[in-house]
Structures are given as C-alpha cells and as structure tokens.
Design a protein around this motif. Sequence first.
Motif, PDB file in Angstrom:
ATOM      1  N   TYR A  35       0.824  -1.200   0.000  1.00  0.00           N
ATOM      2  CA  TYR A  35       0.000   0.000   0.000  1.00  0.00           C
ATOM      3  C   TYR A  35       0.866   1.261   0.000  1.00  0.00           C
ATOM      4  O   TYR A  35       0.496   2.285  -0.588  1.00  0.00           O
ATOM      5  N   ARG A  36       2.020   1.179   0.647  1.00  0.00           N
ATOM      6  CA  ARG A  36       2.944   2.306   0.624  1.00  0.00           C
ATOM      7  C   ARG A  36       3.468   2.543  -0.796  1.00  0.00           C
ATOM      8  O   ARG A  36       3.674   3.688  -1.213  1.00  0.00           O
ATOM      9  N   ALA A  37       3.680   1.447  -1.529  1.00  0.00           N
ATOM     10  CA  ALA A  37       4.161   1.569  -2.905  1.00  0.00           C
ATOM     11  C   ALA A  37       3.124   2.277  -3.770  1.00  0.00           C
ATOM     12  O   ALA A  37       3.459   3.144  -4.599  1.00  0.00           O
ATOM     13  N   VAL A  38       1.867   1.913  -3.583  1.00  0.00           N
ATOM     14  CA  VAL A  38       0.789   2.567  -4.328  1.00  0.00           C
ATOM     15  C   VAL A  38       0.710   4.045  -3.940  1.00  0.00           C
ATOM     16  O   VAL A  38       0.618   4.931  -4.805  1.00  0.00           O
ATOM     17  N   ALA A  39       0.757   4.317  -2.638  1.00  0.00           N
ATOM     18  CA  ALA A  39       0.668   5.694  -2.158  1.00  0.00           C
ATOM     19  C   ALA A  39       1.830   6.534  -2.690  1.00  0.00           C
ATOM     20  O   ALA A  39       1.642   7.684  -3.115  1.00  0.00           O
TER      21      ALA A  39
END
Length: 212
Positions: A35-39
């Motif tokens: 999710y951090r990668a997407v963010a």
Amino acid sequence: MIIAIDGPAASGKGTMAKRLAAHYGLRHLDTGVIYRAVAHALLTAGIDLKDEARAAEVAMTLDPTTFDNPAFRSHEVGSAASVVSALPKVREALLAFQRQFASQPPGAVLDGRDIGTVICPDAQVKIYVVADPKIRAHRRTLEARSRGEPADEAAILADILARDERDQNRAVAPLKQAADAYLLDNSHLDIESGVRAAIDIVEAVRAGRQRV
C-alpha cells in the motif's frame, strides 16, 4: 505453514515477522509496503489519493523489486498509505497478489492489518500485536530520527490515533482481531522478547493442532 501477523502495533511488528520467517524458514511479506508503494506512486505523480480508479490502476502494475525503496518508509507515505488502503478497488486489486504469495511453498509470514481476517483467514497461526499508542509514537519518533528525519512525537501520536480510527472503521476489511488470533501486547517488550513471545505462540499452536 502460514503465519498471519496483524494489529495496530506497527513499530516492531515488521521486525517480529521477519525474524519469525527466518526462524521457520518461511518467506516474508510486509503487506503494508504494498500500500505504501501505491501511495508513493500516487504522491509522486500528483494524483489525488482518493482517486480510486487511478489508484487501482497503479495497484495492478506494482513491481515487487521496488518494495525495499527507503522512500516508502517516510511518515508522509505511511499516512497516505492509510488513505489508499481504505479504497475497495485497491484492496481488491492487491488481494490476489497477497494470497498467491502466501500459498507458495514452503509457506510465509505476512504482516499487516487484515491478514488473519481477510487475506489468509485459514492461516495456521494468527497473532494480533498491540501496544500503547504513546509507546508506539515514541518508538516511531526514535526510528525516524535514527534515519536522520525530523520527527515531532506529538504529531506522530496524533497520526497514529487517526490511522487506527480510520482503519478500524473502514467499510472494507477493517482492522480487528480475528476470533482465533492470539493477542500479543509488546508495549513493554524489546525486539528479542517480542520475537520469543511470538515463537512461543507458534510452538503452542503447532503442538496443539499438530499442523505444519
């Protein structure tokens, strides 16, 4: 064997999961990094974090080789990831990725906020890790400063409380303890003691269920 590590105690939880994976010869996935990668991708591109369609597109084109990017660990990206993770289409896009990772032999340790309840509800071992928010904020402040980043402990505490509230009340996959998860409070445990406590839980489950 699949071990699910959940709970709001982000500080120390990832290290515990990595150590458990190494101890049992399993693979490890910090699902929060996804999710951090997407963010991070959305922030970099200047895309509204609540643009669900664009966020889902990004989620479906993630490159796992980038998951160790230090930029993903910043406070800004972490806060953005909490917003992105509440988007149903993003969670749907990443569900298959996480389940496929967990199903590959010899098994895996996954840590996140919905592993035992949604991603791997049939995991052989589920551990729900908690810690006092003030202690979590202090630990996170020390971690940030050790990386040379400025850190306001009061602001970090406020962010932690807001994220917990958001994650516990989101419509899709809310943060909660699975009915068959073991509670582990690491408020006053160092890393070594926390890992030992987690191993004790795994061994107790294995002995009781005779499942590997």
